[in-house]
Enzyme design. Structure first.
Site, mmCIF file in Angstrom:
data_model
loop_
_atom_site.group_PDB
_atom_site.id
_atom_site.type_symbol
_atom_site.label_atom_id
_atom_site.label_comp_id
_atom_site.label_asym_id
_atom_site.label_seq_id
_atom_site.Cartn_x
_atom_site.Cartn_y
_atom_site.Cartn_z
ATOM 1 N N GLN A 77 -16.735 86.073 -21.330
ATOM 2 C CA GLN A 77 -16.226 85.789 -20.070
ATOM 3 C C GLN A 77 -15.527 84.149 -20.456
ATOM 4 O OE1 GLN A 77 -18.104 86.273 -16.591
ATOM 5 N NE2 GLN A 77 -16.562 85.077 -15.198
ATOM 6 N N PHE A 78 -14.336 84.056 -20.497
ATOM 7 C CA PHE A 78 -13.790 82.696 -20.862
ATOM 8 C C PHE A 78 -13.587 81.956 -19.737
ATOM 9 C CE2 PHE A 78 -9.836 84.439 -19.446
ATOM 10 C CZ PHE A 78 -9.179 83.448 -18.832
ATOM 11 N N THR A 79 -13.593 82.560 -18.518
ATOM 12 C CA THR A 79 -13.696 81.682 -17.373
ATOM 13 C C THR A 79 -14.864 80.701 -16.987
ATOM 14 O OG1 THR A 79 -14.425 83.380 -15.919
ATOM 15 C CG2 THR A 79 -11.899 83.304 -15.938
#
Length: 149
Positions: free
Chosen positions: A78-80
């Site tokens: 999850q790059f967020t």
């Protein structure tokens, strides 16, 4: 690397309506590689999460690690988690995240390092539009960041 660990009674990830990974009792780990991260960061993070004692013992204290309760991990990229927030506007930026190729390699390394501790590890699909569902047990949610070790 950053990780958000949620103690769950169940969790699953689907892609295009197909279940790609699921666990019963255990952890849902949302994980993000940051610029400058390397394999030692993934190794440290995996060891810390595997050893994290957030399951209740017979006295009701959070004192047991995942292996002690026969749990499993669902690891989802999850790059967020690299978001810089919205301090100066309303749209977060993600420039602190590692690039896609590096991130995928570190995600794979992290999952392998977790599995090497003896824990069952289910996975999401890197870069896919995933739907994640979970029942957070407690709720218990713990934040890890290798920059703060």
């Amino acid at each position: 690397m950053r990780a958000l660990v949620q103690r769950v009674s169940e969790a699953r990830v689907t892609v295009d309506g197909i279940v790609r990974g699921e666990v019963g009792r255990g952890f849902l780990v949302l994980v993000c590689a940051m610029q400058g991260d390397a394999a030692p960061d993934a190794d440290w993070l995996a060891r810390k999460i595997a050893a994290c004692r957030i399951f209740r013992d017979d006295a009701g204290k959070m004192n047991l690690a995942l292996s002690a309760v026969g749990g499993a991990v669902l690891a989802v990229s999850q790059f967020t988690l690299a978001a810089n927030g919205c301090e100066s506007g309303n749209r977060p930026g993600f420039s602190a995240a590692a690039g896609a190729t590096e991130s995928e390699a570190l995600y794979d390394h992290f999952c392998a390092a977790l599995a090497a501790t003896g824990l069952p590890v289910a996975r999401g699909v890197f870069g896919a539009d995933m739907k994640v569902s979970l029942v957070n047990d407690g709720p218990v949610t713990i934040w890890f960041d290798t920059a703060h070790r």
